[in-house]
Design a protein around this motif. Sequence first.
Motif, mmCIF file in Angstrom:
data_model
loop_
_atom_site.group_PDB
_atom_site.id
_atom_site.type_symbol
_atom_site.label_atom_id
_atom_site.label_comp_id
_atom_site.label_asym_id
_atom_site.label_seq_id
_atom_site.Cartn_x
_atom_site.Cartn_y
_atom_site.Cartn_z
ATOM 1 N N ASP A 361 0.854 -1.202 0.000
ATOM 2 C CA ASP A 361 0.000 0.000 0.000
ATOM 3 C C ASP A 361 0.887 1.248 0.000
ATOM 4 O O ASP A 361 2.070 1.200 -0.386
ATOM 5 N N ASP A 362 0.349 2.335 0.466
ATOM 6 C CA ASP A 362 0.998 3.651 0.456
ATOM 7 C C ASP A 362 2.389 3.598 1.118
ATOM 8 O O ASP A 362 2.612 2.821 2.045
ATOM 9 N N TRP A 406 -0.014 0.044 -4.605
ATOM 10 C CA TRP A 406 -0.954 1.170 -4.405
ATOM 11 C C TRP A 406 -0.491 2.377 -5.218
ATOM 12 O O TRP A 406 0.703 2.691 -5.235
ATOM 13 N N ARG A 438 -5.999 16.300 3.517
ATOM 14 C CA ARG A 438 -4.948 15.313 3.789
ATOM 15 C C ARG A 438 -3.591 15.800 3.242
ATOM 16 O O ARG A 438 -2.859 15.044 2.614
ATOM 17 N N LYS A 471 -3.920 -0.919 -6.790
ATOM 18 C CA LYS A 471 -4.990 -0.329 -5.970
ATOM 19 C C LYS A 471 -4.971 1.162 -6.284
ATOM 20 O O LYS A 471 -4.037 1.872 -5.923
ATOM 21 N N ASP A 473 -6.211 4.713 -5.763
ATOM 22 C CA ASP A 473 -6.876 5.437 -4.679
ATOM 23 C C ASP A 473 -7.153 6.886 -5.074
ATOM 24 O O ASP A 473 -6.597 7.402 -6.063
ATOM 25 N N ASN A 475 -7.845 10.302 -2.532
ATOM 26 C CA ASN A 475 -8.081 10.602 -1.125
ATOM 27 C C ASN A 475 -8.478 12.030 -0.785
ATOM 28 O O ASN A 475 -8.227 12.486 0.328
ATOM 29 N N CYS A 521 -10.524 2.643 -5.213
ATOM 30 C CA CYS A 521 -10.700 3.020 -3.809
ATOM 31 C C CYS A 521 -10.755 4.537 -3.778
ATOM 32 O O CYS A 521 -10.137 5.197 -4.605
ATOM 33 N N GLY A 523 -10.544 6.603 -0.355
ATOM 34 C CA GLY A 523 -10.683 6.631 1.100
ATOM 35 C C GLY A 523 -11.745 5.633 1.517
ATOM 36 O O GLY A 523 -12.626 5.939 2.307
ATOM 37 N N GLY A 524 -11.691 4.423 0.933
ATOM 38 C CA GLY A 524 -12.763 3.442 1.098
ATOM 39 C C GLY A 524 -13.773 3.648 -0.024
ATOM 40 O O GLY A 524 -13.413 3.741 -1.196
ATOM 41 N N TRP A 540 -12.630 -1.032 -2.795
ATOM 42 C CA TRP A 540 -12.429 -1.080 -1.348
ATOM 43 C C TRP A 540 -13.629 -0.374 -0.715
ATOM 44 O O TRP A 540 -13.793 0.832 -0.808
ATOM 45 N N ASP A 543 -12.993 2.396 4.543
ATOM 46 C CA ASP A 543 -11.810 2.333 5.410
ATOM 47 C C ASP A 543 -12.185 1.798 6.790
ATOM 48 O O ASP A 543 -11.314 1.520 7.607
HETATM 49 C C1 GLA Z 1 -6.889 5.484 1.809
HETATM 50 C C2 GLA Z 1 -7.308 4.053 1.552
HETATM 51 C C3 GLA Z 1 -6.598 3.135 2.509
HETATM 52 C C4 GLA Z 1 -5.110 3.287 2.291
HETATM 53 C C5 GLA Z 1 -4.713 4.742 2.506
HETATM 54 C C6 GLA Z 1 -3.247 4.964 2.145
HETATM 55 O O1 GLA Z 1 -7.362 5.950 3.008
HETATM 56 O O2 GLA Z 1 -8.696 3.924 1.663
HETATM 57 O O3 GLA Z 1 -6.989 1.811 2.285
HETATM 58 O O4 GLA Z 1 -4.753 2.835 1.024
HETATM 59 O O5 GLA Z 1 -5.484 5.607 1.701
HETATM 60 O O6 GLA Z 1 -2.874 6.268 2.287
#
Ligand code: GLA
Length: 716
Positions: A361-362, A406, A438, A471, A473, A475, A521, A523-524, A540, A543
């Motif tokens: 991931d991140d 990610w 963020r 993945k 994302d 955010n 995704c 942020g979910g 996803w 979160d």
């Molecule tokens: C978001 C995603 C999480 C994760 C974070 C990483 O919040 O929903 O699953 O990947 O970013 O920064």
Amino acid sequence: MAIRFDKEKNIFLLTTKNTAYAFEIYGERYLRHLYYGKKTRNIESNPQKYFSFSPYPEDLGVSYSPDLFSSEYAFWGMGDFRTPALRLKGADGTGVCDFTYSSYRIFRGRHDLDGIPSARADEKTKTLEITMKDSVTSCTLKLCYTVFSDSDVISRYMILTNKGKNELEIEKCMSFTLDLDRSDLDMVSFWGSHLHECTYERAPLTHGLRSITSRRGSTSHQFNPFFALCSHKASEGFGDVYGFNFVYSGSFLCEVEVDQRSQTRVSVGLGSENFGYTLAKGESFTSPEAIMTYSNTGFDKMTLNLHDFTRRHILPEKAVLAPHPIVLNTWEGCVFNIERKLLVDFADEAVKLGFDMIVMDDGWFGKRLNDNAGLGDWFENRDRFPNGLGELVRTVKDKGIKFGIWVEPEMVNPDSDLYRAHPDWCLHVPERAPALSRNQLVLDMSRPEVIEYLKDSFRKTFHDVPLDYFKWDMNRHLSDVGSAALPPEKQKEVYFRYMKGVYSLLDWFVSEYPDAVIETCSGGGGRYDLAMMTYGIQIWTSDNTNPYDRTDIQASALMAYPAATMSCHVSDPRGSLASLDYRYKVAVGGMLGYEFDIRKMSDEIKKIIAKQIKEYKRFERLMRRGNYHMIASPVKNDYSAYYYVNGDRNEILLTLIEKKGCKKGETRRLKIKDAIPGVTYTDKYSGVSFSGDDLRRGITLPLSGEPDSAYLFYLK
Ligand code: GLA
């Protein structure tokens, strides 16, 4: 035939397996909606009753008023005072337009939507294209109806072409108008926030306008574009239910208006606050598509229709045909603290437990040591990965496990090389400091050079890296929406052009990495929509991995979207073993994965997880492709119960999840109406057999009243 034109009656009839939709050409020029509901062929025109204060054209007199008419597409300005689908500003500056019927065409397949994702046609898909013309602006409007007969779904979109001499502006653009001749309806929709997506709400319609909308540049956690209208007494198995959704991932507007005659106007589209488009002479504009379905037997059938449609026409084929990988994701266990050795250790353990993939991931790129920096700099952090990404991924894959990564392409941190080199590449308004969220800004995805930079970065960084999964994302939401590349009169186009840029980059990922899959995704579940589903194998969902909250979120999401779209992870498995079991039983309602630091797990926990993975692989196909039926919603009950059944109805997974507040000793009767009478089903866990007749009548189960109690019955 799915689409028919009755020349004598001037009626268009669209039919699916169980539904019919009809409208007529009235007075040789207007399109009047007649019917949407249970399949029938007996559709007749009704005379219209005149209400005073409703304008009418001189030649037709009070036999027709746009204000009272059930319209197929509503225009602003000619006397229809309800919410319009289209508002244009032509050379005369007034906004008034009056499109009238010109011709029709029926063809196999469907239109391409000019860079906007849309439902995939199959050999049975047909489209009705109605052409309308406005003599003053010299525009033509194509209203398109694509019929997905097997799924009981009709989709609608429009294409507007400026054939006049002057430029014009589209001020409001909806994909359809549907005028229902009733208002005895409830509206069901999902509101929420980050970590609390898809909160179910049901309320009766009242006179006036009700809308659900996103002004955030993404479909959002706050409102999902799915909604339903249903008769007041509608339940899972009873009543009329109309379901709607929008195949688009940006700002949207869904409107429901009950008028003076107690008729209900429904429209779904791009809306007007975040949208505007200038159409030069000769140019066309294509809207995203919106879908509708109808069930006369309650929500269960609406859900089946939407699930079937999403699997057949929305999700990429590999999301439906191939098992989804059971992933071990680094985020919740390690957050930004990842490096080569950790990933290799993860892989060693994950292989032993039977995982299909690890997802880094991140935290792997640029100066991304926390969420203050690094977004935009898509090259690996050499301090963390001294031998490079390619070496890491090959080392992991040699162990017999796949590798996912990610990315968050649409964003940039002010503390990044990208921002320092191109400060004007983010969305912003000159002389105003853009708001952070963020610690990040949003890249101006409407600019081709930004898209090219991103392609170039990923191409370079991933060129020798055999990745299996991305993945993707997103955010934060879009504020300070301005593009340094567009003139003032085109700034209202930025939201729409942004989405087109995102889709073009997603298209590029799909073609550049054909062997990889994408999970999206935001942020979910901030972009849990049908358009994103055309790219990813799953989304996803939230979160929030607390199983009690997840039970509610997943139950609502499943009302509109199939389990194959729903990524569900077991996190934090170090509480009690009961909690681990509970988390697992909640997560198997969708596509299972895990998020924790595997290095910190006891042997006992690892053994249980290995058993869970092995077990889940036995019924993953059932969840991915089977039919879902809600028995008891956790929103209205102190428990949740549902089952998945395969097409032959000889494999059933029944789930009962107790929520907080269940009373020990109380019983619940769970009816499996798809069980086959006369057939014996044996539960693979307990070895107990049930007759299909008993399952249909319902099996009675006692509640334990203990925290973390959930039960699976795998009946074959
Ligand atoms: C978001 C995603 C999480 C994760 C974070 C990483 O919040 O929903 O699953 O990947 O970013 O920064």
